[in-house]
Write a protein that holds these residues in place. Sequence first.
Motif, PDB file in Angstrom:
ATOM      1  N   VAL B  30       1.897  -4.728  -1.342  1.00 35.01           N
ATOM      2  CA  VAL B  30       3.036  -5.243  -0.573  1.00 35.01           C
ATOM      3  C   VAL B  30       4.140  -4.198  -0.495  1.00 35.01           C
ATOM      4  N   ILE B  31       4.943  -4.339   0.565  1.00 34.84           N
ATOM      5  CA  ILE B  31       6.157  -3.539   0.683  1.00 34.84           C
ATOM      6  C   ILE B  31       7.315  -4.496   0.483  1.00 34.84           C
ATOM      7  N   VAL B  67       2.781  -3.758   7.761  1.00 35.47           N
ATOM      8  CA  VAL B  67       3.233  -2.387   8.014  1.00 35.47           C
ATOM      9  C   VAL B  67       2.443  -1.450   7.104  1.00 35.47           C
ATOM     10  N   LEU B  68       1.950  -0.356   7.674  1.00 36.30           N
ATOM     11  CA  LEU B  68       1.156   0.625   6.924  1.00 36.30           C
ATOM     12  C   LEU B  68       0.013  -0.068   6.166  1.00 36.30           C
ATOM     13  N   GLY B  69      -0.537  -1.133   6.785  1.00 40.38           N
ATOM     14  CA  GLY B  69      -1.646  -1.849   6.166  1.00 40.38           C
ATOM     15  C   GLY B  69      -1.245  -2.741   5.004  1.00 40.38           C
ATOM     16  N   LYS B  70       0.061  -2.876   4.779  1.00 41.64           N
ATOM     17  CA  LYS B  70       0.512  -3.726   3.671  1.00 41.64           C
ATOM     18  C   LYS B  70       1.369  -4.865   4.222  1.00 41.64           C
ATOM     19  N   SER B 327       5.701   6.062   5.654  1.00 43.59           N
ATOM     20  CA  SER B 327       5.955   6.215   4.223  1.00 43.59           C
ATOM     21  C   SER B 327       6.960   5.174   3.777  1.00 43.59           C
ATOM     22  N   THR B 328       7.006   4.900   2.471  1.00 38.64           N
ATOM     23  CA  THR B 328       8.009   3.973   1.958  1.00 38.64           C
ATOM     24  C   THR B 328       9.113   4.713   1.218  1.00 38.64           C
ATOM     25  N   GLU B 329       9.193   6.027   1.434  1.00 38.82           N
ATOM     26  CA  GLU B 329      10.247   6.792   0.774  1.00 38.82           C
ATOM     27  C   GLU B 329      11.558   6.621   1.530  1.00 38.82           C
ATOM     28  N   GLY B 330      12.621   6.320   0.773  1.00 36.22           N
ATOM     29  CA  GLY B 330      13.920   6.055   1.367  1.00 36.22           C
ATOM     30  C   GLY B 330      14.365   7.147   2.324  1.00 36.22           C
TER      31      GLY B 330
END
Lengths: 303, 380
Positions: B30-31, B67-70, B327-330
């Motif tokens: 999950v995100i 999003v991004l498969g999550k 990406s999940t990087e801020g």
Amino acid sequence: MIEFIQQFINGLSLGSIYALIALGYTMIYGILRFINFAHGDVFMIGAFSGYYLAFLFSFSTFTGGASVAMAIVILLGSMVVCSILGFTLEKLAYKPLRNSPKLTILITAIGVSLFLEYGGQLVFGADPKSFPTLLENKELFNVGGAAVFSNSVVVIIVSLVLMILLRIIVMNTKMGTAMRAVSFNHNVASLMGININRVISFTFILGSSLAAAAGILFGLNYPKVDPLIGIIYGLKAFVAAVLGGIGNILGAALGGLILGLVETFVSGYLSSTYRDAIAFGILIIILLFRPTGLLGKKEIEKV
Amino acid sequence: MKSKATVVITLSVLLLSVMFSSCNKSQDNVIKIGQFASLTGSEATFGISSDNGIKLAVEEINSSGGVLGKQIQLVTEDNQGKPNETQTVVQKLINRDKVIGIIGEVASSRSKAAAPICQQNKIPMISQASTNPEVTAIGDYVFRVCFIDPFQATVMSKFALNSMKVKKVALLIDQRNAYSTGLADNFRKTFVEMGGEIVEEQKYSSGDKDFKAQLTAIKYKNPEAIFVPGYYTDVGLIAIQLREIGMSVPLFGGDGWESDKLTEGKAKDALEGCFFSTHISTEDPNPLIQNFIKKYRDKYKIEPDAYSFLGYDAMMLMADAIKRAGSTEGDKIRIELAKTKDFKGVTGNITINDQRNAIKPAVVLEIKGGKFKYKETIAP
């Protein structure tokens, strides 16, 4: 001049509400020598009782259906609810601590206050509720633009009647005499055959019902109630009680009116930014010159 | 003595297990997106409306594959409408829940409380409806999907002069509210520049119940209208008390009025014929808007307000930026958010400018019989 008159009426109706709450503080202090910090929240419960009673009596619409009889029933009903609340609070929270140090009972009062505020948020919900229209607000007269509306007059008159009633109860009834005796000295009063517990319960009932009346009058004039209104109004009323001389009934009424008028005039003529600063500044100045408040008597501590 | 020790040990074990159990929950599929909102308190409808919109967006994103498969997991915290509570819950969202982006809030003073924390932790934050310009000025991780107050002030100045045809206006400002003082400052400047006149200025503090003193002072300056850039809870009371001192001039204000609670009770009659500017009108025939209203009604059985739309857009934009960043990087999300151009939102096309604000038109609504009726649109 007309603006002044209108501001004066605004101030009187605000001050009447402070005065009614202040009476409860001052009576309980007079009898028990402690500040019941939960008193402002009893005022809040009074306003909410009125809110729910109005719905109970099929006040489904917010406007229309307003009648004087209904308003009186709701006023009395909410006074009864708060009397029961005041009675119960004293029995459960304060009576077991009567012989403990003063600080213990003071902290308990703060605890009760927080309990009512946040319990209220849980039960009533934290968002402000629109108080129903108990009385139609009619324009009574209009002198050169200074409009006087019935609700402000109702607030002033109801407060005045309640204060006169209180005066009669305290000065002319047996219970009132007992209350005054207890306020002088618990032990001596109980030696004279006065049932102290009954007098204290009665004082809480009286004070709480006045707070309930203040709650209804508040809802009439400022039709938005939320579970935290007791904080600021309780604080202001406490200041009013100290200003007039805590323990003195006439002083509490006077203190409330002075505070209401000062706040209104400061907001109206200067800026509401300084409202509280000036109101509390006046309190400090008065206490500097008269440490017992305007009408308070000097007490000699016997050691 | 022994029993005391047992109690202490039991308690510490309990406490530790609670701490660890919440830490171990972070799943990989999950995100997490955080939200802080005023779900209770005196501006509760701000939080509830936008929360509903955000949840609708999350549902749609997840049902179309995430999003991004999550999948997106929304972590919501109630700040009770208090700035200091906001700081606590935002810290919690970032440090305990490890969210990678934050959405919030409607009220500018609360967004201003949260923004420095997001900036410090390099977590991108999107405010759905804070219009005070200073919010996004706090740092390059802070964005918004709504217009800003200098524009809103221009809109209401134009509207007052051209449509309401009033020149002498009084101001009643909530001095404890960054939104209110900011909007008032901008209004004063633009209204005077355009040829209007401010005849009186009075202040109150949010939570006040008695406004009669200030309103009486305003009354004797004879304004043709009163500008009240406050929040709906206070505005209702102000209107009621204004009529009670025998004044019939219209009130007008900004998007802080937007709530179905505004016209509750006696305020319904007191606010008849008053105006406010806001983000969208639900009467707009635009299919995007009507479609959203239908979905919202089906799900919640109530009517949306502007904050439902903005909440939805904020969430959609966040998801879109994560997708674009891959990406999940801020830091990467922030760069993509800043590049947003013509993003198709339900509140219109969103283009983020250099100050990380969205440029959008505003609408003016009129209050008629307790309902908000479309009056006009004013473009930037």
